[in-house]
Design an enzyme around this catalytic site. Structure first.
Site, PDB file in Angstrom:
ATOM      1  N   SER A 137       0.890  -1.190   0.031  1.00 27.80           N
ATOM      2  CA  SER A 137       0.016   0.021   0.203  1.00 27.80           C
ATOM      3  C   SER A 137       1.052   1.243   0.111  1.00 27.80           C
ATOM      4  O   SER A 137       1.480   1.582  -0.795  1.00 27.80           O
ATOM      5  CB  SER A 137      -1.135   0.045   1.073  1.00 27.80           C
ATOM      6  N   ASP A 229      -9.932  -4.160  -5.078  1.00 26.77           N
ATOM      7  CA  ASP A 229      -8.941  -2.890  -4.263  1.00 26.77           C
ATOM      8  C   ASP A 229      -9.496  -1.878  -4.903  1.00 26.77           C
ATOM      9  O   ASP A 229      -9.274  -1.508  -6.227  1.00 26.77           O
ATOM     10  CB  ASP A 229      -7.488  -3.231  -4.318  1.00 26.77           C
ATOM     11  N   HIS A 259      -7.780  -5.074  -0.702  1.00 26.57           N
ATOM     12  CA  HIS A 259      -6.312  -4.514  -0.166  1.00 26.57           C
ATOM     13  C   HIS A 259      -6.396  -4.909   1.129  1.00 26.57           C
ATOM     14  O   HIS A 259      -7.101  -4.993   2.061  1.00 26.57           O
ATOM     15  CB  HIS A 259      -6.766  -3.036  -0.151  1.00 26.57           C
TER      16      HIS A 259
END
Length: 289
Positions: A137, A229, A259
């Site tokens: 991320s 995601d 995610h």
């Protein structure tokens, strides 16, 4: 989280770990240390499956959390997994967090830590012949940003592989994936807006949005996205840029997952198999498969 105090948001993220994440792997070496940084000492954690080893690549791990939450403990189990499976030393970095430290504090800290490790400092007890940047991320974004920075102004050793996992690469807010998965898939658009406002990154700045960098100079890359995601398409866009530039890249989109799957391997058991695929791709790129 955007409705909580910062302390509660960070605490809730850490509290998720024993509920959703796999247990840490036992390792010969798990040791906290620090390195100098532009804003003071940067907390680091060294992981290694071996007590001692010959010089070789060192993995630089940058944790996720939108540049606002996350620390060495939220990603501890994942780092032990990487160290055990890839059989390389890992140095995890806890960079300064927003909103107390806005852009580019996180990028500056991660770059400083990478340059320090590249110099094979005595405190590390390991000789680095190259660096592998990896993160999830926000950490995936930082992995690319650090790689690009060390390409522009080389460190003592080069980045030999980068592994951005569901990274944010650009500032576009209306990708189709953001529209399709704006809510109901753990990471939400509201959370992304909160992270964005907290970090206050400058639009068009390559240290915030690495899509604007020189992709022809990228090292071999293992790029990972998740199909459900909201920022999936930002990762796809970076993969497209790498391929168009002729860079060596393995692109892996983990189907049917969200995610955050890398640190939810107890709650989402398929995440363990997905990470094994990532490790296999890393070994293939490094020639150790």
């Amino acid at each position: 989280m955007h409705e909580m105090s910062l302390a509660d948001a960070r605490g809730s993220y850490l509290a998720m770990v024993p509920l959703g994440e796999a247990d840490p792997r036992p390792l010969a070496v798990i040791r906290d240390l620090t390195c100098p940084g532009p804003g003071g000492e940067i907390p680091l954690r060294l992981y290694d499956a071996r007590e001692t080893r010959e010089p070789g690549p060192v993995v630089m791990f940058f944790h996720g959390g939108g540049f606002v939450i996350g620390d060495l403990d939220t990603h501890h189990a994942l780092c032990t997994e990487i160290a055990a499976e890839v059989d390389l030393p890992i140095v995890a970095v806890h960079y300064r967090l927003a909103p107390e430290h806005k852009f580019p504090a996180a990028a500056d800290d991660c770059e400083a830590a990478a340059r320090w490790v590249a110099g094979s400092p005595a405190e590390l007890g390991r000789g680095a012949t190259g660096l592998i940047t990896i993160g999830d991320s926000a950490g995936g974004n930082l992995a690319i940003v650090v790689t690009q920075a060390l390409g522009d102004a080389p460190a003592a050793v080069p980045v030999v592989l980068q592994v951005p996992i569901y990274p944010l690469s650009d500032e576009k807010t209306d990708h189709q994936s953001m529209l399709d998965f704006a809510e109901g898939h753990l990471l939400t658009k509201v959370s992304m807006d909160w992270f964005h406002a907290s970090y206050a990154a400058e639009a068009g700045n390559v240290r915030a949005y690495p899509i604007h960098g020189d992709h022809a100079a990228a090292p071999p890359t293992v790029l990972v996205t998740a199909s459900l995601d909201p920022i999936r398409d930002s990762g796809r866009l970076y993969g497209e840029a790498l391929i168009r530039a002729g860079s060596d890249v393995i692109f892996m989109e983990m189907k049917g997952t969200i995610h955050g799957f890398t640190t939810l391997r107890k709650a989402i058991p398929s995440g363990q198999a997905d990470m094994q695929r990532v490790f296999a791709a890393m070994k293939l790129m490094l020639g150790t498969a």
